[in-house]
Write an enzyme that holds these catalytic residues in place. Sequence first.
Site, PDB file in Angstrom:
ATOM      1  N   ARG A   1     -51.072 -31.360  59.087  1.00  0.00           N
ATOM      2  CA  ARG A   1     -49.718 -31.818  58.784  1.00  0.00           C
ATOM      3  C   ARG A   1     -49.143 -31.148  57.540  1.00  0.00           C
ATOM      4  NH1 ARG A   1     -47.421 -35.875  61.459  1.00  0.00           N
ATOM      5  NH2 ARG A   1     -48.711 -37.107  62.879  1.00  0.00           N
TER       6      ARG A   1
ATOM      7  N   CYS B   1     -45.983 -35.988  65.847  1.00  0.00           N
ATOM      8  CA  CYS B   1     -45.037 -36.510  64.859  1.00  0.00           C
ATOM      9  C   CYS B   1     -43.908 -37.264  65.541  1.00  0.00           C
ATOM     10  CB  CYS B   1     -44.458 -35.372  64.025  1.00  0.00           C
ATOM     11  SG  CYS B   1     -43.588 -35.967  62.580  1.00  0.00           S
TER      12      CYS B   1
END
Length: 424
Positions: free
Chosen positions: A93, A117
């Site tokens: 991420r 996400c």
Amino acid sequence: MDKLVIQGGTRLEGTIAASGSKNSSLPIIAATLLAGTGLFRLHRIPDLKDIATFRSLLHHLGAESHFEDGILEISTSKVKSARAPYELVKKMRASIYVLGPLLARFGHAEVSLPGGCAFGPRPIDLHLMAMEKLGATITIKTGFIEATTNKGRLQGGQIDFPVSSVGATGNALMAAALAEGTTTITNAAAEPEIEALCHFLAAMGSPITGIGTTTLTIEGRPTLQPIEFNNVFDRIEAGTLLAAAAITGGSITLTDTDPEQMQSVLEAFTRSGCTVTTNGHSISLKSPGALQPVNITAEPYPAFPTDMQAQWMALMTQAEGTSLITDRIYHERFNHIPELNRLGAHIDITDNQAVVHGPQRLSGTKVMSTDLRASASLVLAGLVAEGTTEVLRVYHLDRGYERIEEKLRRLGARIERQKYDEFS
């Protein structure tokens, strides 16, 4: 695939040096994209899977780097691409950190959304909001964040974060460093890793005031210069090693640290009955005969860090009484509880709060890592469990701990890394 095999019951003792911080290394490496010429020389970069992944992403963009003995040399002068593909971004991420530097340097950027996400009240929204406050136009198309500037360069502006976010603060700082004019960020994250990034950007040529506070003002510059820089220590690794000594009834001295950056954690250890002393850049801890229960609440710095709550939970399984653990940053960050309970812990969850009933006699068995800090909590539990504990899927652990089994072995732990076939 690798696993860690631990024979519990050994008291840990000794002196060991803290590694460089992963959480500061990643944004600092991303910030090298802001300079179009020259060579950066970064010291005390940890040898971690996440660092290797991030280097691969920068290599894809055109950067060149060499990493040896904790020193990363990197040149981004040949970077031509401003597109970070899903194949690389999905692995971590923190890859979103390239958004601000690429947008600021090239006037446009395409960065894949991190895997899984979902939009809504998630931190990635804050990254995009910050770019828009600096004059960018943001669209989401076919799984990519497409960002462009409207005036050639980003424009300095006012960024008011509704909640504190380390990642969004870092991205905003990097973008603002090449923006035209002055940017002020309020409710900025004040973590030591953000402070390190501020010093890095300032050394590159972008003046910053308010470093170490929640209000930052940064003066953008048309160009920034490559520099040599010393990374800060990893306070989460340090806290984990202190917990390893505390849970085994041992004593440890950590060198190359900054105790001021660990006050909330050191205070918690002191309340648990441990003897904690600091001397310059070293921290010493001696475990008591019986640990006392200590309630903690994970909140933004300088409060107790969310990245230490899983390890603290493992420690509290050995405390003489009940402790409460609350995480106000990631309310449901409790994936480690079922696996700790498999080892014999007695932990309940009530209203997003973990209730740890101690002391419990832990017994070794096979447990599964689910994420980085959960893995660390299982290793800590294994150090005190009777018999043999096998911690599977330790690739999670390798993302954020530099040869953790070697450090623990030097302190006296009976721990080794072995290969295994997950499907056999």
